[in-house]
Design a protein around this motif. Sequence first.
Motif, mmCIF file in Angstrom:
data_model
loop_
_atom_site.group_PDB
_atom_site.id
_atom_site.type_symbol
_atom_site.label_atom_id
_atom_site.label_comp_id
_atom_site.label_asym_id
_atom_site.label_seq_id
_atom_site.Cartn_x
_atom_site.Cartn_y
_atom_site.Cartn_z
ATOM 1 N N UNK A 252 0.813 -1.204 0.000
ATOM 2 C CA UNK A 252 0.000 0.000 0.000
ATOM 3 C C UNK A 252 0.851 1.260 0.000
ATOM 4 N N UNK A 253 0.258 2.375 -0.465
ATOM 5 C CA UNK A 253 0.951 3.651 -0.512
ATOM 6 C C UNK A 253 1.130 4.192 0.898
ATOM 7 N N UNK A 254 2.395 4.456 1.280
ATOM 8 C CA UNK A 254 2.690 4.900 2.637
ATOM 9 C C UNK A 254 2.064 6.260 2.923
ATOM 10 N N UNK A 255 2.173 7.184 1.964
ATOM 11 C CA UNK A 255 1.603 8.507 2.171
ATOM 12 C C UNK A 255 0.111 8.457 2.427
ATOM 13 N N UNK A 256 -0.587 7.603 1.671
ATOM 14 C CA UNK A 256 -2.039 7.479 1.849
ATOM 15 C C UNK A 256 -2.381 6.897 3.217
ATOM 16 N N UNK A 257 -1.572 5.916 3.668
ATOM 17 C CA UNK A 257 -1.827 5.316 4.983
ATOM 18 C C UNK A 257 -1.613 6.337 6.094
ATOM 19 N N UNK A 258 -0.526 7.125 5.986
ATOM 20 C CA UNK A 258 -0.258 8.133 7.017
ATOM 21 C C UNK A 258 -1.345 9.198 7.026
ATOM 22 N N UNK A 259 -1.807 9.613 5.839
ATOM 23 C CA UNK A 259 -2.871 10.613 5.769
ATOM 24 C C UNK A 259 -4.158 10.074 6.372
ATOM 25 N N UNK A 260 -4.429 8.794 6.101
ATOM 26 C CA UNK A 260 -5.621 8.175 6.676
ATOM 27 C C UNK A 260 -5.590 8.169 8.193
ATOM 28 N N UNK A 261 -4.409 7.893 8.767
ATOM 29 C CA UNK A 261 -4.270 7.913 10.222
ATOM 30 C C UNK A 261 -4.473 9.326 10.768
ATOM 31 N N UNK A 262 -3.928 10.327 10.072
ATOM 32 C CA UNK A 262 -4.066 11.714 10.522
ATOM 33 C C UNK A 262 -5.519 12.188 10.471
ATOM 34 N N UNK A 263 -6.307 11.605 9.567
ATOM 35 C CA UNK A 263 -7.717 11.997 9.448
ATOM 36 C C UNK A 263 -8.635 11.209 10.369
ATOM 37 N N UNK A 264 -8.099 10.193 11.049
ATOM 38 C CA UNK A 264 -8.935 9.346 11.903
ATOM 39 C C UNK A 264 -9.337 10.112 13.169
ATOM 40 N N UNK A 265 -10.641 10.311 13.398
ATOM 41 C CA UNK A 265 -11.083 11.070 14.580
ATOM 42 C C UNK A 265 -10.617 10.477 15.899
ATOM 43 N N UNK A 268 -7.129 11.875 16.132
ATOM 44 C CA UNK A 268 -7.012 13.337 16.101
ATOM 45 C C UNK A 268 -7.543 14.006 17.363
ATOM 46 N N UNK A 269 -8.605 13.443 17.941
ATOM 47 C CA UNK A 269 -9.308 14.139 19.010
ATOM 48 C C UNK A 269 -9.071 13.557 20.397
ATOM 49 N N UNK A 271 -5.685 12.948 23.315
ATOM 50 C CA UNK A 271 -4.279 13.232 23.597
ATOM 51 C C UNK A 271 -3.407 12.018 23.285
ATOM 52 N N UNK A 272 -3.883 10.824 23.683
ATOM 53 C CA UNK A 272 -3.093 9.617 23.421
ATOM 54 C C UNK A 272 -2.986 9.368 21.923
ATOM 55 N N UNK A 273 -4.082 9.645 21.176
ATOM 56 C CA UNK A 273 -4.063 9.453 19.733
ATOM 57 C C UNK A 273 -3.098 10.401 19.047
ATOM 58 N N UNK A 274 -3.092 11.663 19.475
ATOM 59 C CA UNK A 274 -2.159 12.627 18.882
ATOM 60 C C UNK A 274 -0.714 12.264 19.211
ATOM 61 N N UNK A 275 -0.498 11.748 20.424
ATOM 62 C CA UNK A 275 0.849 11.300 20.782
ATOM 63 C C UNK A 275 1.293 10.143 19.897
ATOM 64 N N UNK A 276 0.368 9.211 19.625
ATOM 65 C CA UNK A 276 0.692 8.081 18.748
ATOM 66 C C UNK A 276 1.021 8.571 17.335
ATOM 67 N N UNK A 277 0.220 9.523 16.839
ATOM 68 C CA UNK A 277 0.483 10.070 15.506
ATOM 69 C C UNK A 277 1.866 10.715 15.429
ATOM 70 N N UNK A 278 2.210 11.512 16.451
ATOM 71 C CA UNK A 278 3.527 12.155 16.452
ATOM 72 C C UNK A 278 4.637 11.109 16.440
#
Length: 331
Positions: A252-265, A268-269, A271-278
């Motif tokens: 799978x396309x890495x950029x698309x997977x990362x964007x999908x994770x960043x758009x996941x509510x 995104x919403x 603190x633990x989720x934002x920490x995981x994204x970072x």
Amino acid sequence: MPPAHAGPAGAGSSADDLLARCSPPEWLPVSSLRPADSPRQSGEDAEHIRMLARIDANLPAIIVHRPTMRVVDGMHRLGAARIRGDAMIQVRLFDGTEQEAFVLAVRANIAHGLPLRYDDRTRAAERVIASHPGWSDRAIAAVVGLGARTVGNIRRRLQRERSTEEALVRTGRDGRVRPVNNAEGRLRASELIKRRPEASLREIAREAGVSPSTVRDVRLRIERGDDPLPAARRSRSDGPAAPSEPDRSAGPDLGAMLQGLQNDPALRFSESGRGLLRWILLRAVRTDEWAEVIDKVPPHTAYIIAELARTCAEEWRQLAEDVERRGAEQA
């Protein structure tokens, strides 16, 4: 645990000796325990877990490998505790190597609880033969619940496969083992995947003489109906070819997977989720990013950086396996 040269007599008491090294029962948080390195290839039986969850009486303490906090024996009982919403579970901690923990897990599953299937016992025998090559067929048979003659047949098959594998690889001056021809390894991996689709990446890699990541790529290609050989490798297997761009269609396309994770509510919403994204965004290597690094590597550090990359790749692989197991348990 008997020494490597122990025979049948030693094996008879080996599992008992391992069990004797477990601590007295104590209570630990359910959340502190990791999934088992289980001999069950298909995982836990959901119906058996539900049945245990309905039992009012206290179930026997599960066994946990202290160094890794992985369950050695008792994943069904742990699953039942989670269904009931228990915060704590009674455990006995085992101190020993991971190889010893696996031997104990197999013997415990043979002795009680939901019996292991024949193919699970066969795979367990393969692992015990690999980790304890000096044990006799009868000693291993006593651990995995098979006949000594069956274990002998498994040992001879593994020896034949190992001879085939050694013919497909060479050892370089740096001591690393590499396939003589990656194209041959890929083709052999594709044959093994078609013949044994349930086999793990590591099993196929070991038999085909290629890396687990190559097996993963071959498996993805087969699932898509593609040729197991990328165009560049296919050309090289037929003869010298002009340099070509690295194949990018392996997954799978890495950029698309990362964007999908960043758009996941859910991420995104919270603190633990934002920490995981970072954490992920700082460590993910984007497509072609590594190409800019290669020319900057001083020749005398090339081997060190290559080994660093392999080590990081192995850590990511372990993370992938742990995340998949956790997701399967919580599904």
